[in-house]
Design a protein around this motif. Structure first.
Motif, PDB file in Angstrom:
ATOM      1  N   UNK A  64      -5.435   9.505   6.403  1.00 34.28           N
ATOM      2  CA  UNK A  64      -6.274   9.565   7.588  1.00 34.28           C
ATOM      3  C   UNK A  64      -7.141   8.331   7.761  1.00 34.28           C
ATOM      4  N   UNK A  65      -7.526   7.720   6.632  1.00 33.58           N
ATOM      5  CA  UNK A  65      -8.333   6.496   6.672  1.00 33.58           C
ATOM      6  C   UNK A  65      -7.466   5.246   6.818  1.00 33.58           C
ATOM      7  N   UNK A  66      -6.174   5.432   6.979  1.00 31.04           N
ATOM      8  CA  UNK A  66      -5.225   4.321   7.149  1.00 31.04           C
ATOM      9  C   UNK A  66      -5.266   3.362   5.959  1.00 31.04           C
ATOM     10  N   UNK A  67      -5.380   3.921   4.769  1.00 31.68           N
ATOM     11  CA  UNK A  67      -5.481   3.091   3.573  1.00 31.68           C
ATOM     12  C   UNK A  67      -4.226   2.270   3.333  1.00 31.68           C
ATOM     13  N   UNK A  68      -3.094   2.700   3.878  1.00 30.60           N
ATOM     14  CA  UNK A  68      -1.842   1.982   3.663  1.00 30.60           C
ATOM     15  C   UNK A  68      -1.870   0.586   4.276  1.00 30.60           C
ATOM     16  N   UNK A  69      -2.821   0.325   5.164  1.00 32.47           N
ATOM     17  CA  UNK A  69      -2.911  -1.014   5.762  1.00 32.47           C
ATOM     18  C   UNK A  69      -3.243  -2.070   4.710  1.00 32.47           C
ATOM     19  N   UNK A  70      -3.804  -1.623   3.562  1.00 32.33           N
ATOM     20  CA  UNK A  70      -4.170  -2.549   2.492  1.00 32.33           C
ATOM     21  C   UNK A  70      -3.076  -2.697   1.445  1.00 32.33           C
ATOM     22  N   UNK A  71      -1.986  -1.982   1.621  1.00 31.90           N
ATOM     23  CA  UNK A  71      -0.887  -2.045   0.666  1.00 31.90           C
ATOM     24  C   UNK A  71      -0.512  -0.665   0.178  1.00 31.90           C
ATOM     25  N   UNK A  72       0.383  -0.618  -0.789  1.00 33.52           N
ATOM     26  CA  UNK A  72       0.846   0.653  -1.336  1.00 33.52           C
ATOM     27  C   UNK A  72      -0.325   1.453  -1.908  1.00 33.52           C
TER      28      UNK A  72
END
Length: 219
Positions: A64-72
């Protein structure tokens, strides 16, 4: 300098009375996570690495926090919460301490549960306090030894245990930290003189607008 930004998961199922039922975000929990991600994006926050526990509420918050934008997003079971419901059932079975159904009751209940757990008084439980404490310490030491700022999604009990190890809190102080930590709150841990030091606690800048104050939840 190594740095970890710790995030508690969004609000989970507050009506649950067992570990499995609790492990899912409420509608508000999903919204809290989205607001957190928007806050990081608006402030051009950068992370070199992302970790989360393997519990559903950890994974859903990271997504939900779109953490994948920073990588795996690396899932690590060592970052999972302690089994509060199982410990509470052991307390009820062994010491006739009933599980509370209010926040006030919970505030009085958790220090007793954690104290008994720490003293190895509880039987037939899935994890001892020593095992829990050791796995948290090992996971955080490993993350701190890596390169670049890290983002970690976990639970309030884990974050409070990290604080306990960093600040040498007694059981009462540890229990108070468990109660204080808000959903999707931001905490920061730095290395200082080769030891981890908590430098930020319980920040919720993404929930501070007047129309979001209702979303500053603890349970």
């Amino acid at each position: 300098m190594s740095q970890i930004t710790l995030i508690r998961h969004g609000q989970a199922n507050t009506q649950a009375r067992d570990e499995h039922s609790y492990d899912q975000l409420s509608d508000l929990g999903h919204q809290q996570a989205a607001w957190l991600g928007n806050h990081f994006n608006a402030n051009k926050q950068h992370f070199s690495r992302v970790y989360c526990g393997t519990m559903q509420r950890h994974i859903e918050t990271a997504q939900g926090a779109q953490a994948q934008r920073y990588g795996e997003v690396i899932q690590d079971p060592r970052l999972n919460e302690f089994p509060y419901f199982d410990l509470s059932k052991a307390m009820e079975r062994q010491f006739k301490l009933e599980v509370p159904n209010s926040r006030e009751g919970f505030a009085a209940h958790i220090p007793k549960v954690l104290g008994a757990w720490e003293q190895d008084l509880l039987t037939d439980i899935p994890e001892t306090y020593t095992t829990f404490s050791n796995r948290i310490g090992e996971a955080i030491d490993e993350i701190l030894s890596g390169d670049g700022p890290a983002l970690v999604f976990s639970s309030g009990g884990v974050i409070s245990e990290i604080m306990r190890q960093s600040l040498n809190l007694d059981t009462s102080g540890w229990a108070r930290m468990c109660l204080a930590i808000m959903n999707t709150s931001i905490h920061q841990l730095h290395m200082l003189l080769d030891k981890p030091l908590m430098t930020q606690f319980n920040a919720v800048p993404h929930l501070e607008a007047p129309d979001r104050l209702f979303a500053q939840t603890h349970l």
